[in-house]
Design a protein around this motif. Structure first.
Motif, PDB file in Angstrom:
ATOM      1  N   MET A   5       0.727  -1.070   0.068  1.00 11.33           N
ATOM      2  CA  MET A   5       0.026   0.124  -0.084  1.00 11.33           C
ATOM      3  C   MET A   5       0.937   1.141   0.085  1.00 11.33           C
ATOM      4  N   PRO A   6       0.702   2.152  -1.010  1.00 10.11           N
ATOM      5  CA  PRO A   6       1.361   3.505  -0.684  1.00 10.11           C
ATOM      6  C   PRO A   6       1.528   4.045   0.510  1.00 10.11           C
ATOM      7  N   VAL A   7       2.700   4.655   0.722  1.00 10.58           N
ATOM      8  CA  VAL A   7       2.793   5.307   2.098  1.00 10.58           C
ATOM      9  C   VAL A   7       2.533   6.861   1.540  1.00 10.58           C
ATOM     10  N   PHE A   8       2.416   7.728   2.715  1.00  8.82           N
ATOM     11  CA  PHE A   8       2.171   9.004   2.246  1.00  8.82           C
ATOM     12  C   PHE A   8       3.451   9.849   1.918  1.00  8.82           C
ATOM     13  N   ALA A 247      -1.890  -3.301   7.498  1.00 10.92           N
ATOM     14  CA  ALA A 247      -2.452  -3.141   8.652  1.00 10.92           C
ATOM     15  C   ALA A 247      -2.835  -1.569   8.920  1.00 10.92           C
ATOM     16  N   GLY A 248      -2.255  -0.460   8.212  1.00 15.64           N
ATOM     17  CA  GLY A 248      -2.638   0.831   8.484  1.00 15.64           C
ATOM     18  C   GLY A 248      -1.468   1.560   9.070  1.00 15.64           C
ATOM     19  N   LEU A 249      -0.314   1.127   9.316  1.00 18.03           N
ATOM     20  CA  LEU A 249       0.688   1.593   9.980  1.00 18.03           C
ATOM     21  C   LEU A 249       2.019   1.529   8.816  1.00 18.03           C
ATOM     22  N   PRO A 250       1.911   2.503   7.817  1.00 13.23           N
ATOM     23  CA  PRO A 250       3.077   2.205   6.801  1.00 13.23           C
ATOM     24  C   PRO A 250       4.302   2.652   7.520  1.00 13.23           C
ATOM     25  N   ALA A 251       5.317   2.355   6.837  1.00 11.00           N
ATOM     26  CA  ALA A 251       6.573   3.037   7.161  1.00 11.00           C
ATOM     27  C   ALA A 251       6.898   4.425   6.874  1.00 11.00           C
ATOM     28  N   TYR A 252       6.869   5.235   7.791  1.00  9.24           N
ATOM     29  CA  TYR A 252       7.157   6.679   7.475  1.00  9.24           C
ATOM     30  C   TYR A 252       8.523   7.048   7.638  1.00  9.24           C
ATOM     31  N   GLU A 253       9.289   6.064   7.962  1.00 12.83           N
ATOM     32  CA  GLU A 253      10.870   6.259   8.141  1.00 12.83           C
ATOM     33  C   GLU A 253      11.423   4.702   7.988  1.00 12.83           C
ATOM     34  N   THR A 254      12.747   4.583   7.676  1.00 13.73           N
ATOM     35  CA  THR A 254      13.238   3.183   7.400  1.00 13.73           C
ATOM     36  C   THR A 254      12.908   1.986   8.542  1.00 13.73           C
ATOM     37  N   ALA A 327      21.581  16.732   6.295  1.00 11.73           N
ATOM     38  CA  ALA A 327      20.118  16.788   5.964  1.00 11.73           C
ATOM     39  C   ALA A 327      19.550  15.752   5.035  1.00 11.73           C
ATOM     40  N   LEU A 328      20.395  15.606   4.085  1.00  5.68           N
ATOM     41  CA  LEU A 328      20.182  14.690   2.798  1.00  5.68           C
ATOM     42  C   LEU A 328      20.142  13.191   3.543  1.00  5.68           C
ATOM     43  N   LEU A 329      21.003  12.772   4.177  1.00  5.86           N
ATOM     44  CA  LEU A 329      21.440  11.552   4.935  1.00  5.86           C
ATOM     45  C   LEU A 329      20.099  11.077   5.901  1.00  5.86           C
ATOM     46  N   MET A 330      19.742  12.009   6.507  1.00  2.00           N
ATOM     47  CA  MET A 330      18.282  12.060   7.711  1.00  2.00           C
ATOM     48  C   MET A 330      17.252  12.158   6.770  1.00  2.00           C
ATOM     49  N   GLY A 331      17.118  13.039   5.605  1.00  2.04           N
ATOM     50  CA  GLY A 331      15.608  13.244   5.023  1.00  2.04           C
ATOM     51  C   GLY A 331      15.261  12.057   4.112  1.00  2.04           C
ATOM     52  N   LEU A 332      16.275  11.436   3.426  1.00  2.22           N
ATOM     53  CA  LEU A 332      16.026  10.438   2.619  1.00  2.22           C
ATOM     54  C   LEU A 332      15.603   9.135   3.225  1.00  2.22           C
ATOM     55  N   ARG A 333      15.598   9.261   4.457  1.00  2.00           N
ATOM     56  CA  ARG A 333      15.087   7.921   5.058  1.00  2.00           C
ATOM     57  C   ARG A 333      13.605   8.012   5.435  1.00  2.00           C
ATOM     58  N   LEU A 334      13.125   9.246   5.297  1.00  2.00           N
ATOM     59  CA  LEU A 334      11.719   9.415   5.471  1.00  2.00           C
ATOM     60  C   LEU A 334      10.879   9.120   3.986  1.00  2.00           C
ATOM     61  N   ALA A 335       9.721   8.483   4.372  1.00  2.00           N
ATOM     62  CA  ALA A 335       8.765   8.226   3.105  1.00  2.00           C
ATOM     63  C   ALA A 335       8.340   9.503   2.253  1.00  2.00           C
ATOM     64  N   GLU A 336       8.380  10.469   3.088  1.00  2.00           N
ATOM     65  CA  GLU A 336       8.008  11.949   2.511  1.00  2.00           C
ATOM     66  C   GLU A 336       9.101  12.479   1.605  1.00  2.00           C
ATOM     67  N   GLY A 337      10.551  11.771   1.880  1.00  2.00           N
ATOM     68  CA  GLY A 337      11.636  12.521   1.359  1.00  2.00           C
ATOM     69  C   GLY A 337      11.886  13.838   1.846  1.00  2.00           C
ATOM     70  N   ARG A 375      12.592  11.795  -3.142  1.00  2.23           N
ATOM     71  CA  ARG A 375      12.356  10.671  -2.145  1.00  2.23           C
ATOM     72  C   ARG A 375      12.772   9.266  -3.057  1.00  2.23           C
ATOM     73  N   VAL A 376      13.013   8.371  -1.794  1.00  2.15           N
ATOM     74  CA  VAL A 376      13.176   7.163  -2.250  1.00  2.15           C
ATOM     75  C   VAL A 376      12.099   6.476  -2.195  1.00  2.15           C
ATOM     76  N   THR A 377      11.650   5.558  -3.400  1.00  7.15           N
ATOM     77  CA  THR A 377      10.520   4.839  -3.535  1.00  7.15           C
ATOM     78  C   THR A 377      10.372   3.591  -2.684  1.00  7.15           C
ATOM     79  N   GLU A 378       9.311   2.954  -2.691  1.00 10.03           N
ATOM     80  CA  GLU A 378       9.346   1.817  -1.807  1.00 10.03           C
ATOM     81  C   GLU A 378      10.553   0.716  -2.381  1.00 10.03           C
ATOM     82  N   ALA A 379      10.428   0.638  -3.596  1.00 11.88           N
ATOM     83  CA  ALA A 379      11.579  -0.329  -4.192  1.00 11.88           C
ATOM     84  C   ALA A 379      12.883  -0.084  -3.806  1.00 11.88           C
ATOM     85  N   GLY A 380      13.016   1.329  -3.688  1.00 15.43           N
ATOM     86  CA  GLY A 380      14.653   1.721  -3.469  1.00 15.43           C
ATOM     87  C   GLY A 380      14.850   1.793  -1.953  1.00 15.43           C
TER      88      GLY A 380
END
Length: 394
Positions: A5-8, A247-254, A327-337, A375-380
Motif C-alpha cells: 500500500m502506498p505510504v504518504f 494494517a494501516g501503519l505504513p513505514a514513514y521512516e526506514t 540533511a540529505l542523509l536524514m531526510g531520505l530515510r523518510l517516506a516523504e523525502g 524521495r526514495v521509492t518503496e522499491a528503493g
C-alpha cells in the motif's frame, strides 16, 4: 517486490513548525547492559539522584541561555533506561524546560521505558509529571528471543507493562528486533501480526545489527552468532513493510511505522533536520548551525557540569556542505523525502545531489524526483544504503 500500500509522500499534519525546538535528555543508567547495545548506557550500583537532578537542570539552563526565544515542540527522554529516573526528576526537568522556553501547543513528551513490572508501577507518576508518550522496549514477543537478547522481562511481563502504559499514556509505541539468528520469515510475520493486534499506533521495528564493542560482536567474531544473510534479511524487510502497511501503519521512516498523525514528532525533528538541543551524558545537538556533543562518561559529564556549568565537550560550526549532507542523509530515510530547495539553500545555493545519478536511479524506479522534492521509492527503500553514496555530492 510485493505489492505494498502506498505510504504518504507529503509531510504529516504532525509536522513540527518552523522555528520550534526539540529537546533530548539522556539518562545513561541501566540495570544491565544488553549484549546488542552500543548506546551510551552504564550500570552503576548507586546513583546520587539529587546530584543528577541538579546537574541536568544546570545543563538545561546552559542550553536555554544560548537558545532564547524558542518554543519547545517536543522533549524526548532517552537512554540508558529513563524509566529508572525518579518521576520527581522528570517533573523538575519538564518544569525547568517550560519556564525556559515555553511549550508549543500539543507538545509531545516521550520517555523510553523498559517493560518490567517495577518500572510499569511508575507509569502513573511519570504521566502526572507530564510525560504523554512512552516508547516501550518490548524487543520481542518470544521468550526464547528475549533470553537471547539479554532482556530481563518475559513476554507476559512485557504485555502487562504495555497494557498498563496504554491505560496511562495518551500515546504508546513499542520496539521489536527482528532478523535474529535462525528466524524464519513465517515466524516473524506471525510475531508481527501479533504485535499489530496489540493496539498501538506506532511501532519501531529494527533488524538486528552487530555493533562493534558489544558482546554480540565478540560472539559473532567467534562464529557463535550468525544473523540472516542479505537475501533473507531483504525478505524480512519487505514483509515487514508490506504487513505494517496492510494494517494501516505504513513505514514513514526506514524502521518506524505509524498511523497517519501518530508519527513521532520528536524524531521527525531529527529527520527533517530541525534544531534540537541535547543535554545529559553523550547527548548530541544540532542548533544554530552548530554541532554539540556532551561528555560521554557519566562521571566526566558531572565533573564538567561542576567545572563549567555545562557538560559540553564539542561545540563546532558546521559547514554549509556538512549541513546539506546531514540533511540529505536524514531526510531520505523518510517516506516523504526531502525538500530539495531547502537543502540547496543550506549548501549556499549549490544543488547537493548528483542529478545524473538521480535520473539514472529514477529510471530504475528507485527514486522519485519532482520539482523541489526528492524521495526514495518503496522499491528503493531496501537499497537505501547503496543509493545514498551514489547521489550525495555535498
Amino acid at each position: 517486490m510485493r505489492e505494498i500500500m502506498p505510504v504518504f509522500e507529503t509531510p504529516s499534519p504532525n509536522a513540527p513548525q518552523p522555528g520550534d525546538l526539540a529537546l533530548y535528555v539522556h539518562w545513561p543508567f541501566c540495570v544491565s547492559k544488553c549484549p546488542y547495545c552500543d548506546f551510551n548506557s552504564h550500570v552503576r550500583d548507586e546513583v546520587d539522584q539529587a546530584a543528577w537532578r541538579a546537574a541536568l537542570l544546570t545543563d538545561l539552563d546552559h542550553e536555554a541561555r544560548v537558545l532564547p526565544g524558542r518554543k519547545l515542540q517536543s522533549i524526548f527522554f532517552g537512554g540508558g533506561t529513563p524509566s529508572l529516573m525518579p518521576p520527581s526528576t522528570v517533573a523538575a526537568v519538564l518544569n525547568a524546560a517550560e519556564k525556559a522556553w515555553g511549550f508549543a501547543e500539543g507538545i509531545e513528551i516521550t520517555l523510553e521505558a523498559n517493560p518490567s513490572s517495577v518500572e510499569a508501577a511508575r507509569f502513573a507518576d511519570l504521566a502526572s509529571a507530564g510525560v504523554n508518550r512512552v516508547s516501550l522496549g518490548l524487543q520481542s514477543l518470544d521468550d526464547q528471543a528475549l533470553k537471547f537478547l539479554g532482556r530481563a522481562h518475559d513476554v507476559n511481563e512485557g504485555q502487562a507493562a504495555l497494557a498498563t502504559a496504554q491505560n496511562v499514556f495518551p500515546r504508546v509505541s513499542f520496539d521489536l528486533i527482528y532478523a535474529l539468528p535462525g528466524q524464519r520469515l513465517d515466524d516473524w510475520r506471525a510475531e508481527l501480526a501479533r504485535a499489530l493486534s496489540l493496539g498501538t499506533e506506532h511501532l519501531s521495528l529494527y533488524q538486528l545489527t552487530i555493533e562493534a564493542g558489544t558482546r554480540f560482536a565478540t560472539e559473532a567474531l567467534a562464529g557463535r552468532i550468525v544473523i540472516p544473510d542479505g537475501d533473507s534479511a531483504a525478505d524480512l524487510f519487505e514483509a515487514t513493510r508490506a504487513d505494517t502497511a496492510a494494517a494501516g501503519l505504513p513505514a514513514y521512516e526506514t524502521s518506524n511505522h505509524a498511523r497517519r498523525g501518530a508519527e513521532s514528532r520528536h524524531n521527525l525533528a531529527y529527520w527533517r533536520y530541525q534544531d534540537y538541543a541535547g543535554i545529559g551524558p553523550g547527548a548530541h545537538g544540532r542548533r544554530g548551525g552548530l554541532a554539540t556533543v556532551r561528555r560521554k562518561k557519566p562521571e566526566n559529564w558531572l565533573a564538567a557540569i561542576e567545572r563549567n556549568g555545562h557538560g559540553m565537550e564539542v561545540e563546532d560550526p558546521l559547514t554549509p556542505s556538512s549541513r546539506a549532507t546531514e540533511a540529505l542523509l536524514m531526510g531520505l530515510r523518510l517516506a516523504e523525502g526531502i525538500d530539495l530547495d531547502r537543502i540547496t539553500a543550506l549548501n549556499a545555493g549549490i544543488v547537493p545531489v548528483d542529478l545524473a545519478a538521480v535520473a539514472r536511479l529514477e529510471a530504475l524506479g528507485l527514486i522519485a524526483h519532482t520539482p523541489g522534492r526528492l524521495r526514495v521509492t518503496e522499491a528503493g527503500a531496501l537499497l537505501l544504503d547503496a543509493i545514498l553514496p551514489e547521489i550525495v555530492t555535498a
